[in-house]
Design an enzyme around this catalytic site. Structure first.
Site, PDB file in Angstrom:
ATOM      1  CE  LYS A   5       8.134 -29.835  -6.196  1.00 47.68           C
ATOM      2  NZ  LYS A   5       8.043 -28.567  -6.957  1.00 47.68           N
TER       3      LYS A   5
ATOM      4  CE1 TYR B 120     -19.446 -49.248   0.824  1.00 45.03           C
ATOM      5  CE2 TYR B 120     -17.297 -48.669  -0.064  1.00 45.03           C
ATOM      6  CZ  TYR B 120     -18.076 -49.149   0.967  1.00 45.03           C
ATOM      7  OH  TYR B 120     -17.486 -49.502   2.149  1.00 45.03           O
TER       8      TYR B 120
HETATM    9  C1  PLP Z   1       8.456 -28.715  -8.238  1.00 45.11           C
HETATM   10  C2  PLP Z   1       9.323 -27.727  -8.882  1.00 45.11           C
HETATM   11  C3  PLP Z   1      10.247 -28.116  -9.862  1.00 45.11           C
HETATM   12  C4  PLP Z   1      10.276 -29.510 -10.453  1.00 45.11           C
HETATM   13  O1  PLP Z   1       9.187 -29.602 -11.351  1.00 45.11           O
HETATM   14  P1  PLP Z   1       8.934 -30.893 -12.275  1.00 45.11           P
HETATM   15  O2  PLP Z   1       7.798 -30.463 -13.140  1.00 45.11           O
HETATM   16  O3  PLP Z   1       8.572 -32.000 -11.351  1.00 45.11           O
HETATM   17  O4  PLP Z   1      10.177 -31.158 -13.019  1.00 45.11           O
HETATM   18  C5  PLP Z   1      11.144 -27.168 -10.316  1.00 45.11           C
HETATM   19  N1  PLP Z   1      11.113 -25.888  -9.864  1.00 45.11           N
HETATM   20  C6  PLP Z   1      10.203 -25.473  -8.951  1.00 45.11           C
HETATM   21  C7  PLP Z   1      10.204 -24.051  -8.507  1.00 45.11           C
HETATM   22  C8  PLP Z   1       9.266 -26.359  -8.447  1.00 45.11           C
HETATM   23  O5  PLP Z   1       8.354 -25.942  -7.566  1.00 45.11           O
END
Ligand code: PLP
EC number: 5.1.1.1
Length: 392
Positions: free
Chosen positions: A53, A274
């Protein structure tokens, strides 16, 4: 073509020409594949899916998905249907699940057209996918998400029991996977871990032979009871530490470096950046690097910067000429200053400074900005010149 950019005359995005880039990312696809294989050994006999994702956590869904496929990964998770469509264009035969569910009846045909399996996590998701109907003589495949303690997405356990019973009679849906998501797996002693495991085991019994999946990266390291039929790591593939406070078994995958565009000398009593918060107490050599918070080099990593709920303990640092050097003054949008006094005259414009990667763990760079590796990677931005190595 005007001929001003002979090496990249049709460059349509920032970062296409390495000579013009302020910062660069090197993404090591063989380290990614090695991390996948390590997770396969860790989770065996469960299968290992790849969570890609958010553009594979910012690293580029296309090269990442191809590398994972070559390493043997056949099941992928994205968050959004459009990410699924992009992935389908790359991997014709992969199993693709869409974690954020089914985006209503208008979206359903796109899931079917691109063979995306929605992860159904609410009553309305269920009825919508049911109503969308069948693929020839069988219901379209999907995953069922049950909430066991996250209170984010997922049917309640009671809803899941009711669904399992009813669906066993009607066969209206064809669940390929029953899944849930862990809230605290990065803290192995957290009592919610066992509670979620037990709730999930109870729901699983109602789903008979359906494959099941509970673990993200962290939970993959909680022990065999958490593996079920499939684990779903994301961050561990990309080199992040799966479990807090333990040595990180994963290889670093991404290195971010910025170009040093100027080296300047400043005197005691002068201030830097800054807000003038960084006040110099010695003759100081400052390297100005061409990356800043617009590149996801978070402003909260500034020395004398902006403590986030008091958790910023140490300023961010870079590595150049083999030495660790601290950020000096506030990180700005496009530029960051580093104190390179201790390197003598070694540093010159045109040199590169590592922001994180092989020398600075992404978890340390993230912690210096009061955040986590996930947020560091997904906010890298589009200005980097990207090089993928170790792809074949
Ligand atoms: C993002 C996600 C994962 C992967 O999680 P990590 O902590 O990056 O391994 C797995 N399952 C779901 C439902 C997620 O949203």
């Amino acid at each position: 073509m005007s001929g001003w950019l002979p090496f990249a005359p049709d460059a349509s995005h920032a970062g296409a020409d390495p000579r013009l880039a302020g910062a660069r990312l090197t993404i090591d696809l063989s380290a990614l594949a090695e991390n996948y294989r390590l997770l396969v050994r860790q989770a065996a006999p469960a299968k290992v899916a790849g969570v890609v994702k958010a553009d594979a956590y910012g690293l580029g869904i296309e090269p990442v998905a191809r590398a994972l496929w070559r390493a043997g990964c056949r099941t992928f998770f994205v968050a959004l249907p459009e990410e699924g469509i992009a992935l389908r264009a790359v991997l014709r035969d992969a199993e693709i699940f869409v974690l954020n569910g089914l985006f209503g009846p208008e979206a359903a045909p796109a899931y079917a057209a691109h063979r995306l399996m929605p992860v159904l996590g609410s009553q309305s998701d269920l009825s919508c996918w049911e109503a969308f109907g069948w693929d020839g003589d069988r219901p379209r495949p999907c995953a069922i998400h049950v909430d066991t303690g996250m209170n984010r997405l997922g049917l309640t356990a009671d809803e899941a029991f009711a669904f399992a019973e009813e669906n066993a009679l009607t066969g209206a849906l064809s669940p390929r996977l029953l899944m849930s998501h862990m809230a605290c797996a990065d803290d192995p002693r957290h009592p919610l871990n066992r509670q979620q495991l037990e709730s999930f085991q109870a729901v699983k019994r109602a789903f008979g032979q359906t494959d099941s999946s509970l673990s993200n990266s962290a939970a993959t390291f909680l022990g065999p009871a958490f593996a079920f039929d499939m684990v779903r790591p994301g961050i561990a593939l990309y080199g992040g530490a799966p479990v807090n406070g333990r040595e990180n078994p994963m290889l670093p995958v991404v290195t971010a470096e910025a170009r040093i565009v100027q080296v300047r000398h400043a005197r005691p009593g002068e201030t830097v950046s800054y807000g003038a918060h960084a006040k110099l107490d010695r003759d100081t050599v400052i390297a100005i690097a061409s990356a800043g918070y617009a590149d996801g080099y978070h402003r909260a990593g500034s020395q004398a910067g902006v403590p986030l709920r008091g958790v910023v303990k140490q300023s961010a640092c870079g590595v150049t000429h083999g030495r660790r050097v601290p950020v000096l003054g506030r990180i700005t949008m496009d530029l960051t200053m580093f104190d390179v006094t201790d390197l003598g005259t070694a540093v010159a414009p045109g040199d590169w400074i590592e922001l994180f990667g092989t020398n600075i763990a992404i978890d340390d760079a993230a912690a210096a900005a009061g955040t986590i590796s996930y947020e560091l990677l997904t906010s890298l931005g589009r200005r980097y010149h990207r090089t993928y190595v170790g792809g074949e």
